[in-house]
Design an enzyme around this catalytic site. Structure first.
Site, PDB file in Angstrom:
ATOM      1  N   TYR A  33       0.827  -1.209   0.000  1.00 27.67           N
ATOM      2  CA  TYR A  33       0.000   0.000   0.000  1.00 27.67           C
ATOM      3  C   TYR A  33       0.855   1.250   0.000  1.00 27.67           C
ATOM      4  O   TYR A  33       2.072   1.190   0.215  1.00 27.67           O
ATOM      5  CB  TYR A  33      -0.969  -0.012   1.189  1.00 27.67           C
ATOM      6  CG  TYR A  33      -0.349   0.333   2.536  1.00 27.67           C
ATOM      7  CD1 TYR A  33       0.506  -0.548   3.189  1.00 27.67           C
ATOM      8  CD2 TYR A  33      -0.621   1.553   3.162  1.00 27.67           C
ATOM      9  CE1 TYR A  33       1.059  -0.217   4.425  1.00 27.67           C
ATOM     10  CE2 TYR A  33      -0.072   1.886   4.394  1.00 27.67           C
ATOM     11  CZ  TYR A  33       0.769   0.997   5.019  1.00 27.67           C
ATOM     12  OH  TYR A  33       1.322   1.319   6.235  1.00 27.67           O
ATOM     13  N   ARG A  52       8.319   4.126  -4.634  1.00 28.16           N
ATOM     14  CA  ARG A  52       8.383   3.133  -3.545  1.00 28.16           C
ATOM     15  C   ARG A  52       7.384   2.005  -3.789  1.00 28.16           C
ATOM     16  O   ARG A  52       7.667   0.840  -3.498  1.00 28.16           O
ATOM     17  CB  ARG A  52       8.125   3.790  -2.195  1.00 28.16           C
ATOM     18  CG  ARG A  52       8.314   2.799  -1.043  1.00 28.16           C
ATOM     19  CD  ARG A  52       8.229   3.450   0.314  1.00 28.16           C
ATOM     20  NE  ARG A  52       6.927   4.041   0.540  1.00 28.16           N
ATOM     21  CZ  ARG A  52       6.641   4.842   1.568  1.00 28.16           C
ATOM     22  NH1 ARG A  52       7.576   5.159   2.442  1.00 28.16           N
ATOM     23  NH2 ARG A  52       5.430   5.344   1.713  1.00 28.16           N
ATOM     24  N   ARG A 100      -7.437 -20.693  -1.795  1.00 26.13           N
ATOM     25  CA  ARG A 100      -6.427 -20.508  -0.737  1.00 26.13           C
ATOM     26  C   ARG A 100      -5.303 -21.534  -0.846  1.00 26.13           C
ATOM     27  O   ARG A 100      -5.535 -22.742  -0.762  1.00 26.13           O
ATOM     28  CB  ARG A 100      -7.083 -20.589   0.652  1.00 26.13           C
ATOM     29  CG  ARG A 100      -6.090 -20.262   1.765  1.00 26.13           C
ATOM     30  CD  ARG A 100      -6.764 -20.192   3.119  1.00 26.13           C
ATOM     31  NE  ARG A 100      -5.797 -19.798   4.143  1.00 26.13           N
ATOM     32  CZ  ARG A 100      -4.963 -20.645   4.759  1.00 26.13           C
ATOM     33  NH1 ARG A 100      -5.002 -21.936   4.484  1.00 26.13           N
ATOM     34  NH2 ARG A 100      -4.101 -20.207   5.654  1.00 26.13           N
ATOM     35  N   LYS A 149       6.437  -2.006   1.946  1.00 27.44           N
ATOM     36  CA  LYS A 149       5.245  -1.424   2.593  1.00 27.44           C
ATOM     37  C   LYS A 149       4.053  -2.374   2.428  1.00 27.44           C
ATOM     38  O   LYS A 149       3.159  -2.130   1.621  1.00 27.44           O
ATOM     39  CB  LYS A 149       4.964  -0.034   2.005  1.00 27.44           C
ATOM     40  CG  LYS A 149       4.066   0.814   2.891  1.00 27.44           C
ATOM     41  CD  LYS A 149       4.153   2.275   2.513  1.00 27.44           C
ATOM     42  CE  LYS A 149       3.151   3.145   3.223  1.00 27.44           C
ATOM     43  NZ  LYS A 149       3.225   3.140   4.680  1.00 27.44           N
ATOM     44  N   GLU A 181      11.476   2.526  14.564  1.00 25.20           N
ATOM     45  CA  GLU A 181      10.595   3.603  14.083  1.00 25.20           C
ATOM     46  C   GLU A 181       9.305   3.585  14.881  1.00 25.20           C
ATOM     47  O   GLU A 181       9.129   2.752  15.770  1.00 25.20           O
ATOM     48  CB  GLU A 181      10.320   3.442  12.580  1.00 25.20           C
ATOM     49  CG  GLU A 181       9.701   2.108  12.222  1.00 25.20           C
ATOM     50  CD  GLU A 181       9.654   1.814  10.722  1.00 25.20           C
ATOM     51  OE1 GLU A 181       9.573   2.745   9.911  1.00 25.20           O
ATOM     52  OE2 GLU A 181       9.682   0.616  10.379  1.00 25.20           O
TER      53      GLU A 181
HETATM   54  N1  PDD Z   1       2.692   5.047   7.304  1.00 24.04           N
HETATM   55  N2  PDD Z   1       7.334   3.865   9.012  1.00 24.04           N
HETATM   56  C1  PDD Z   1       6.219   3.131   8.972  1.00 24.04           C
HETATM   57  C2  PDD Z   1       6.206   1.819   9.661  1.00 24.04           C
HETATM   58  C3  PDD Z   1       5.082   3.593   8.278  1.00 24.04           C
HETATM   59  O1  PDD Z   1       3.964   2.849   8.242  1.00 24.04           O
HETATM   60  C4  PDD Z   1       5.131   4.865   7.645  1.00 24.04           C
HETATM   61  C5  PDD Z   1       3.962   5.424   6.878  1.00 24.04           C
HETATM   62  C6  PDD Z   1       6.326   5.613   7.729  1.00 24.04           C
HETATM   63  C7  PDD Z   1       6.478   6.959   7.071  1.00 24.04           C
HETATM   64  O2  PDD Z   1       6.545   6.843   5.678  1.00 24.04           O
HETATM   65  P1  PDD Z   1       6.060   8.021   4.718  1.00 24.04           P
HETATM   66  O3  PDD Z   1       6.818   9.230   5.129  1.00 24.04           O
HETATM   67  O4  PDD Z   1       6.406   7.560   3.369  1.00 24.04           O
HETATM   68  O5  PDD Z   1       4.578   8.192   4.949  1.00 24.04           O
HETATM   69  C8  PDD Z   1       7.408   5.068   8.408  1.00 24.04           C
HETATM   70  C9  PDD Z   1       1.520   5.495   6.590  1.00 24.04           C
HETATM   71  C10 PDD Z   1       1.337   6.975   6.628  1.00 24.04           C
HETATM   72  C11 PDD Z   1       0.312   4.713   7.086  1.00 24.04           C
HETATM   73  O6  PDD Z   1       0.486   3.534   7.301  1.00 24.04           O
HETATM   74  O7  PDD Z   1      -0.779   5.275   7.206  1.00 24.04           O
END
Ligand code: PDD
Length: 285
Positions: A33, A52, A100, A149, A181
């Protein structure tokens, strides 16, 4: 208002949009996503998110089922149709629907692509940014490819609930004594005139906001150190903040119940938030 959403090539009212119960995103979290913010009706850092996305798909041997140009068009159409001035566009691509089986389905199985908007009035002038947020520390129990992601967000959701239960806003995750993070954001501390944030690796998501903020910080002659830091260092820092597409630069004023610095948003975080918002708006599309 009933939103218009996008599913597999069609724009539909949200209550008419459906995805198969056999979708691998649903059964295996086999999908990726992106979240792109919208300010003044324009997309912030769209190219970074598109790049990304392609990388996440590639790392999971998935195709990009739509060109970056078409993707931009869908984002813009949803922003227009839903009259989003400030908010977010959520995009998800999965490996599609198949009976599945842990093994990936046959090549050519149509992937699922879904996009929807979320209106967030006041995203830029957020009261939360004035107040700052509180974080707690938790163990990082996620898998080892956090640079991809994926939609497998259960542990981050659990972390958010642990934070809420402790009266905080979010959790910073710690692995081998070092902060990785936040549950859905990158984590930073400021010591003296130096901004410290974890270096890029498979251990964290390579934030698009992180990349922009570090670039702007360096252009503004601020010192940046990309390395892991401990919770003790964080508690002893002058300032702390997070970055993400949905929060931009957001000050952190309390860590595990201890005030960070003066216990109020610090000057570096405030300045970086202003620079980020000004500069990103210039290149918004
Ligand atoms: N999340 N680290 C994690 C684990 C994240 O899920 C996100 C973003 C970030 C920051 O990435 P970016 O600057 O590209 O948004 C770092 C999004 C916003 C979400 O899951 O809603």
């Amino acid at each position: 208002m009933t939103r218009t959403v996008y599913v597999n090539g069609s724009y539909l009212p949200e209550n008419e949009a459906t995805v198969s119960i056999f979708d691998r995103g649903f059964l295996f979290a086999d999908g990726v996503y992106e979240v792109t913010s919208v300010l003044g009706g324009k997309l912030i850092d769209f190219d970074g998110h598109a790049v990304r996305l392609e990388r996440s798909l590639k790392e999971l041997d998935m195709e990009m089922p739509i060109t970056a140009e078409e993707l931009l068009e869908v984002h813009r159409e949803l922003v227009r149709a839903n009259e989003i001035d400030e908010g977010l566009v959520y995009l998800q691509i999965t490996r599609g629907a198949a009976d599945r089986d842990f093994a990936y389905p046959a090549e050519g199985t149509p992937q699922t692509i879904v996009l929807f908007t979320q209106a967030k009035p006041g995203l830029a002038n957020s009261p939360a940014a004035e107040k700052g947020m509180k974080v707690i520390s938790i163990e990082d129990q996620r898998w080892g490819r956090r640079d991809i992601k994926t939609v497998q967000l259960l542990y981050p959701a659990m972390g958010k609930m642990m934070a809420k239960a402790a009266g905080a806003d979010d959790a910073w995750m710690v692995e081998d004594g070092l902060v990785t993070e936040g549950t859905s954001n990158n984590a930073y501390i400021v010591k003296g005139d130096t901004i410290i944030t974890r270096h890029l690796s498979n251990d964290i998501l390579h934030g698009i906001t992180r990349a922009a903020v570090l670039r702007f910080a360096r252009e503004a002659q601020m010192k940046v150190e990309e390395r892991g830091f401990t919770m003790d260092e964080a508690k002893d820092a002058d300032e702390a903040f997070i970055t993400s597409a949905s929060t931009f630069v957001m000050p952190v004023v309390e860590i595990d119940g201890d005030a960070v610095g003066a216990g109020a948003p610090g000057p570096m975080a405030k300045r970086l938030r202003e620079i980020y918002l000004d500069e990103s708006l210039k290149t918004a599309i």
